[in-house]
Scaffold this motif. Structure first.
Motif, PDB file in Angstrom:
ATOM      1  N   THR A  29      17.700 -70.463 -57.151  1.00 53.63           N
ATOM      2  CA  THR A  29      18.900 -71.290 -57.270  1.00 53.63           C
ATOM      3  C   THR A  29      19.846 -70.716 -58.317  1.00 53.63           C
ATOM      4  O   THR A  29      21.060 -70.634 -58.098  1.00 53.63           O
ATOM      5  CB  THR A  29      18.524 -72.745 -57.614  1.00 53.63           C
ATOM      6  OG1 THR A  29      17.723 -73.264 -56.548  1.00 53.63           O
ATOM      7  CG2 THR A  29      19.757 -73.618 -57.798  1.00 53.63           C
ATOM      8  N   ASP A  30      19.298 -70.304 -59.460  1.00 55.21           N
ATOM      9  CA  ASP A  30      20.131 -69.693 -60.506  1.00 55.21           C
ATOM     10  C   ASP A  30      20.861 -68.459 -59.987  1.00 55.21           C
ATOM     11  O   ASP A  30      22.057 -68.267 -60.250  1.00 55.21           O
ATOM     12  CB  ASP A  30      19.284 -69.310 -61.725  1.00 55.21           C
ATOM     13  CG  ASP A  30      18.799 -70.505 -62.524  1.00 55.21           C
ATOM     14  OD1 ASP A  30      19.306 -71.627 -62.300  1.00 55.21           O
ATOM     15  OD2 ASP A  30      17.902 -70.324 -63.373  1.00 55.21           O
ATOM     16  N   THR A  33      23.645 -69.607 -57.497  1.00 55.07           N
ATOM     17  CA  THR A  33      24.783 -70.259 -58.161  1.00 55.07           C
ATOM     18  C   THR A  33      25.587 -69.250 -58.983  1.00 55.07           C
ATOM     19  O   THR A  33      26.811 -69.323 -59.018  1.00 55.07           O
ATOM     20  CB  THR A  33      24.333 -71.426 -59.061  1.00 55.07           C
ATOM     21  OG1 THR A  33      23.415 -70.962 -60.044  1.00 55.07           O
ATOM     22  CG2 THR A  33      23.686 -72.528 -58.228  1.00 55.07           C
ATOM     23  N   GLU A  34      24.908 -68.306 -59.602  1.00 50.30           N
ATOM     24  CA  GLU A  34      25.606 -67.282 -60.385  1.00 50.30           C
ATOM     25  C   GLU A  34      26.469 -66.402 -59.475  1.00 50.30           C
ATOM     26  O   GLU A  34      27.603 -66.069 -59.806  1.00 50.30           O
ATOM     27  CB  GLU A  34      24.600 -66.415 -61.144  1.00 50.30           C
ATOM     28  CG  GLU A  34      25.241 -65.366 -62.019  1.00 50.30           C
ATOM     29  CD  GLU A  34      24.216 -64.526 -62.753  1.00 50.30           C
ATOM     30  OE1 GLU A  34      24.488 -63.324 -62.947  1.00 50.30           O
ATOM     31  OE2 GLU A  34      23.152 -65.057 -63.117  1.00 50.30           O
ATOM     32  N   LEU A  38      28.679 -71.817 -56.733  1.00 51.78           N
ATOM     33  CA  LEU A  38      28.316 -73.139 -56.227  1.00 51.78           C
ATOM     34  C   LEU A  38      27.494 -73.902 -57.259  1.00 51.78           C
ATOM     35  O   LEU A  38      26.870 -73.310 -58.133  1.00 51.78           O
ATOM     36  CB  LEU A  38      27.496 -73.010 -54.943  1.00 51.78           C
ATOM     37  CG  LEU A  38      28.225 -72.503 -53.709  1.00 51.78           C
ATOM     38  CD1 LEU A  38      27.230 -72.162 -52.616  1.00 51.78           C
ATOM     39  CD2 LEU A  38      29.226 -73.547 -53.226  1.00 51.78           C
ATOM     40  N   ALA A  39      27.455 -75.207 -57.097  1.00 48.44           N
ATOM     41  CA  ALA A  39      26.607 -76.049 -57.944  1.00 48.44           C
ATOM     42  C   ALA A  39      25.162 -75.941 -57.461  1.00 48.44           C
ATOM     43  O   ALA A  39      24.895 -75.702 -56.280  1.00 48.44           O
ATOM     44  CB  ALA A  39      27.067 -77.498 -57.863  1.00 48.44           C
ATOM     45  N   ALA A  40      24.228 -76.138 -58.379  1.00 46.78           N
ATOM     46  CA  ALA A  40      22.803 -76.068 -58.038  1.00 46.78           C
ATOM     47  C   ALA A  40      22.434 -77.077 -56.949  1.00 46.78           C
ATOM     48  O   ALA A  40      21.573 -76.798 -56.104  1.00 46.78           O
ATOM     49  CB  ALA A  40      21.950 -76.293 -59.286  1.00 46.78           C
ATOM     50  N   ASP A  42      24.013 -77.753 -54.428  1.00 47.54           N
ATOM     51  CA  ASP A  42      24.452 -77.249 -53.125  1.00 47.54           C
ATOM     52  C   ASP A  42      23.482 -76.231 -52.532  1.00 47.54           C
ATOM     53  O   ASP A  42      23.695 -75.754 -51.422  1.00 47.54           O
ATOM     54  CB  ASP A  42      25.831 -76.597 -53.240  1.00 47.54           C
ATOM     55  CG  ASP A  42      26.922 -77.611 -53.538  1.00 47.54           C
ATOM     56  OD1 ASP A  42      26.766 -78.773 -53.116  1.00 47.54           O
ATOM     57  OD2 ASP A  42      27.922 -77.237 -54.173  1.00 47.54           O
ATOM     58  N   VAL A  43      22.453 -75.883 -53.283  1.00 53.07           N
ATOM     59  CA  VAL A  43      21.498 -74.860 -52.840  1.00 53.07           C
ATOM     60  C   VAL A  43      20.207 -75.540 -52.405  1.00 53.07           C
ATOM     61  O   VAL A  43      19.607 -76.287 -53.173  1.00 53.07           O
ATOM     62  CB  VAL A  43      21.206 -73.847 -53.982  1.00 53.07           C
ATOM     63  CG1 VAL A  43      20.215 -72.797 -53.523  1.00 53.07           C
ATOM     64  CG2 VAL A  43      22.503 -73.205 -54.466  1.00 53.07           C
TER      65      VAL A  43
END
Length: 69
Positions: A29-30, A33-34, A38-40, A42-43
């Protein structure tokens, strides 16, 4: 919304499946998002566990390959 499906051999995480999945999901997720901004939330990360006897590399199962050494 990214959907990440992670398949792994069940026995690899057998000692702490919840903890290992949480760690993997967090790192994946990190990375997403990086890279995307996107926001976490959203994953989505989904795990599929497959027994070593049901996962094959060529004509041999992972179980057989691991036990032939």
């Amino acid at each position: 919304m990214p959907f990440i499906n992670i398949r792994l051999v069940r026995e690899v995480i057998a000692s702490d499946p919840e903890g290992k999945k949480a760690e993997i999901a967090g790192k994946v997720t990190d990375a997403i998002t990086e890279a995307t901004g996107l926001a976490a939330d959203d994953v989505w990360v989904v795990f599929e566990e497959v027994a070593a006897r049901d996962w094959f590399v060529g004509s041999k199962s992972v179980h057989t390959r691991r036990n032939s050494d």
